[in-house]
Design an enzyme around this catalytic site. Sequence first.
Site, PDB file in Angstrom:
ATOM      1  N   LYS A  54      23.100  87.394 -10.190  1.00 56.67           N
ATOM      2  CA  LYS A  54      21.797  87.094  -9.795  1.00 56.67           C
ATOM      3  C   LYS A  54      21.664  87.715  -8.070  1.00 56.67           C
ATOM      4  CE  LYS A  54      20.984  83.522 -13.053  1.00 56.67           C
ATOM      5  NZ  LYS A  54      21.429  82.158 -13.424  1.00 56.67           N
ATOM      6  N   GLN A  98      22.755  76.510 -10.778  1.00 56.48           N
ATOM      7  CA  GLN A  98      23.376  77.234 -11.991  1.00 56.48           C
ATOM      8  C   GLN A  98      23.817  75.814 -13.114  1.00 56.48           C
ATOM      9  OE1 GLN A  98      23.501  80.513 -12.681  1.00 56.48           O
ATOM     10  NE2 GLN A  98      24.069  79.968 -14.884  1.00 56.48           N
ATOM     11  N   ASP A 121      13.372  78.389 -11.566  1.00 57.62           N
ATOM     12  CA  ASP A 121      13.666  78.404 -12.993  1.00 57.62           C
ATOM     13  C   ASP A 121      12.552  77.925 -13.761  1.00 57.62           C
ATOM     14  OD1 ASP A 121      16.144  79.780 -13.878  1.00 57.62           O
ATOM     15  OD2 ASP A 121      17.448  78.286 -13.241  1.00 57.62           O
TER      16      ASP A 121
END
Length: 282
Positions: A54, A98, A121
Amino acid sequence: MAARRIDGTAIAAAVRERVAAEVEALVAEGARRPTLATVLVGEDPASEIYVRNKHRACEQVGIGSAHRGLPAETSEDSLLEVVAGLGKDEEIDGILVQLPVPDHIDPDRVVAVIDPAKDVDGLTPVNAGLLAHGMPGLVPCTPAGVMELLRHEKVELEGAEVVVVGRSKLVGVPVARLLLGADATVTVCHSRTRDLAATCRRADVLVAAVGVPRLLGADAVKPGATVIDVGMNRGDDGLCGDVDFDPVSEVAAAITPVPGGVGPMTIAMLLVNTVAAARARV
Ligand code: NAP
């Protein structure tokens, strides 16, 4: 005839080019360079690779990145404090925790403290609620990537029969909501669905987000359907999807391969969300 392969790698590259241009436009307007913060608890090697990828993707399009690496024994309260602190940090536009987090931490509590305006997200209850109400917000990356693939392939969704297999908060439910927003007739299947193959066979567009290797075979696919395989299942013979690619390719009109289909779109849409979050804060 073999189905057309939907090239997620190429489509994601085009998305990243658009993002890079938008980042430069923002900076040219005098705005701060968009910045994504990642948070990782523990040292899970797969998670470390995801986070590294990422950061690399951010760098390639000119997005800045920051990282908070915390030891596995970090308490839930300390993690909540770090995530809430990033929400207040003026230099940070996007926050990504994460997952999974270690067992002693409740992931729902962590997600809930992410500032919804920086929730790239799209997993906070606020953004999930906005999506449920058909209102603008930050949309989860994989479902957004599926929609981008369908848009790119000019797949007719208005009035189309779409079957989504899987009802997770991360993929199944949000992709079903987005498809509904595109005026498709959407059916969502799950582990208790009675005749899965028969239900899937109704679909003009079939989206598989299950996590069971090659669950859906040719008997689950209507001739001429578009098949989007979100599944990423690692086995002895490498990575495979939830769809049995070769036999289904003989029936479908178009299909995403695994790897090289939905996967590359997920990171591309994370970059899109980060720039959108940054622009909204200018
Ligand atoms: P998840 O949270 O485990 O959800 C799986 C869903 O599939 C559940 O709704 C479950 O039903 C349903 N299901 C399980 N077995 C089934 C069966 N035999 N028949 C019908 N439905 C069944 O998984 P997820 O997070 O949504 O991920 C799904 C897959 O997508 C995984 O392979 C994951 O690795 C992959 N993925 C890929 C990307 C990407 O970037 N390409 C991103 C995210 C996820 P119940 O609700 O009834 O249990």
